[in-house]
Design an enzyme around this catalytic site. Structure first.
Site, PDB file in Angstrom:
ATOM      1  N   ASP A  63      26.028  25.041  38.316  1.00  9.42           N
ATOM      2  CA  ASP A  63      26.491  24.449  37.387  1.00  9.42           C
ATOM      3  C   ASP A  63      25.802  23.492  36.634  1.00  9.42           C
ATOM      4  O   ASP A  63      24.306  23.370  37.024  1.00  9.42           O
ATOM      5  CB  ASP A  63      27.464  23.223  38.082  1.00  9.42           C
ATOM      6  CG  ASP A  63      26.872  22.131  38.632  1.00  9.42           C
ATOM      7  OD1 ASP A  63      26.373  22.338  39.388  1.00  9.42           O
ATOM      8  OD2 ASP A  63      27.087  21.245  38.055  1.00  9.42           O
ATOM      9  N   ASP A  71      15.400  24.576  45.320  1.00 14.52           N
ATOM     10  CA  ASP A  71      14.401  24.078  44.269  1.00 14.52           C
ATOM     11  C   ASP A  71      13.434  22.987  44.702  1.00 14.52           C
ATOM     12  O   ASP A  71      12.358  23.460  44.871  1.00 14.52           O
ATOM     13  CB  ASP A  71      15.264  23.226  42.902  1.00 14.52           C
ATOM     14  CG  ASP A  71      14.745  22.729  41.767  1.00 14.52           C
ATOM     15  OD1 ASP A  71      13.920  23.255  41.490  1.00 14.52           O
ATOM     16  OD2 ASP A  71      15.206  21.732  41.327  1.00 14.52           O
ATOM     17  N   PHE A  84      16.127  25.448  34.320  1.00 22.28           N
ATOM     18  CA  PHE A  84      17.530  25.150  34.822  1.00 22.28           C
ATOM     19  C   PHE A  84      18.362  26.094  34.450  1.00 22.28           C
ATOM     20  O   PHE A  84      18.602  26.625  33.293  1.00 22.28           O
ATOM     21  CB  PHE A  84      17.905  23.812  34.256  1.00 22.28           C
ATOM     22  CG  PHE A  84      19.171  23.154  34.997  1.00 22.28           C
ATOM     23  CD1 PHE A  84      18.811  22.497  36.126  1.00 22.28           C
ATOM     24  CD2 PHE A  84      20.292  23.610  34.620  1.00 22.28           C
ATOM     25  CE1 PHE A  84      19.872  21.993  37.075  1.00 22.28           C
ATOM     26  CE2 PHE A  84      21.479  22.756  35.541  1.00 22.28           C
ATOM     27  CZ  PHE A  84      21.182  22.352  36.597  1.00 22.28           C
TER      28      PHE A  84
HETATM   29  P1  IMP Z   1      16.907  21.001  45.761  1.00 24.86           P
HETATM   30  O1  IMP Z   1      17.347  19.839  46.713  1.00 24.86           O
HETATM   31  O2  IMP Z   1      15.921  20.323  44.756  1.00 24.86           O
HETATM   32  O3  IMP Z   1      16.453  22.189  46.475  1.00 24.86           O
HETATM   33  O4  IMP Z   1      18.214  21.259  45.062  1.00 24.86           O
HETATM   34  C1  IMP Z   1      19.014  22.010  45.453  1.00 24.86           C
HETATM   35  C2  IMP Z   1      20.397  22.001  44.589  1.00 24.86           C
HETATM   36  O5  IMP Z   1      20.162  21.350  43.383  1.00 24.86           O
HETATM   37  C3  IMP Z   1      21.053  23.371  44.469  1.00 24.86           C
HETATM   38  O6  IMP Z   1      21.984  23.586  45.527  1.00 24.86           O
HETATM   39  C4  IMP Z   1      21.788  23.237  43.102  1.00 24.86           C
HETATM   40  O7  IMP Z   1      22.967  22.496  43.405  1.00 24.86           O
HETATM   41  C5  IMP Z   1      20.909  22.046  42.218  1.00 24.86           C
HETATM   42  N1  IMP Z   1      19.951  23.019  41.569  1.00 24.86           N
HETATM   43  C6  IMP Z   1      18.544  23.014  41.600  1.00 24.86           C
HETATM   44  N2  IMP Z   1      18.265  23.662  40.638  1.00 24.86           N
HETATM   45  C7  IMP Z   1      19.349  24.221  39.814  1.00 24.86           C
HETATM   46  C8  IMP Z   1      19.426  24.889  38.599  1.00 24.86           C
HETATM   47  O8  IMP Z   1      18.414  25.385  38.142  1.00 24.86           O
HETATM   48  N3  IMP Z   1      20.634  24.973  38.113  1.00 24.86           N
HETATM   49  C9  IMP Z   1      21.750  24.615  38.780  1.00 24.86           C
HETATM   50  N4  IMP Z   1      21.752  23.936  39.795  1.00 24.86           N
HETATM   51  C10 IMP Z   1      20.490  23.801  40.535  1.00 24.86           C
END
Ligand code: IMP
Ligand code: MG
Length: 185
Positions: free
Chosen positions: A163, A107, A156
């Site tokens: 989850d 993300d 999301f």
């Molecule tokens: P980042 O550090 O923002 O890249 O987020 C990574 C983590 O956030 C992922 O491994 C997920 O656990 C969680 N995450 C990010 N976007 C989503 C989503 O749309 N649904 C569920 N979990 C998410």
């Protein structure tokens, strides 16, 4: 949440089971080609990556070692803050080995960024990243994604390991929940 609520709370299925299977097969094929003759350690990031990881490694037709890391990002249930806390470290040494980190979704990229920095310091022979889903529109950290399943819009998503407040991981597809479900947590 009542047991019966899970499917009632879904607004839309974004990726169905057939598309998941096809995508994972293709990624497994690429990984098999790229790592032939190499000592591969696949590192799954708990808990979100478990469904993808278990499907993916069965499509990889070379010997490999599986290990896991668990991290928790501080923040609320739909936003990452970027600060990452280690909950579980690897059990095997990755020094001199080819390492592939497997995530459910990238993300902001902050989690991957943190993990890559950490694992790089342990001197693997190579370090690559694989994610089932990618939300490129939200990127804050400039992380390289080497193997990517599918891109999703800035919504999301839940299911197939992902989850919302620890629920919905067991949905066999990727879905978006109705807005009122997110608001009521
Ligand atoms: P980042 O550090 O923002 O890249 O987020 C990574 C983590 O956030 C992922 O491994 C997920 O656990 C969680 N995450 C990010 N976007 C989503 C989503 O749309 N649904 C569920 N979990 C998410
Ligand atoms: Mg995760």
């Amino acid at each position: 949440m009542k047991n019966t609520d899970m499917e009632q709370n879904i607004k839309e299925v974004l990726v169905d089971e057939e598309t998941i299977a096809r995508t994972v097969k293709e990624l497994g094929k690429q990984i098999t080609e790229d790592y032939k003759g190499k000592e591969l350690i696949v590192v799954g990031i708990l808990k979100g990556a478990i469904m993808f990881l278990s499907d993916l490694v069965r499509e990889v037709k070379i010997p490999l070692i599986l290990d896991f890391m668990s991290v928790s990002s501080y923040g609320d249930s739909t936003q990452t803050s970027g600060a990452v806390r280690f909950l579980k470290d690897l059990e095997v040494s990755i020094e001199g080995k080819h390492v592939l980190i497997v995530e459910d979704i990238v993300d902001t990229g902050l989690t991957f960024n943190y993990l890559l920095d950490n694992l790089r310091s342990r001197k693997p022979a190579s370090l690559k990243t694989c994610t089932f889903l990618d939300k490129p529109s939200r990127r804050k950290a400039d992380v390289q994604v080497d193997y990517k399943g599918l891109e999703v819009p800035d919504e999301f998503v839940v299911g197939y390991g992902l989850d919302f407040a620890e629920e919905y991981r067991n949905l066999p597809y990727i879905a978006v929940l109705k807005p009122e479900v997110y608001e009521n947590k």
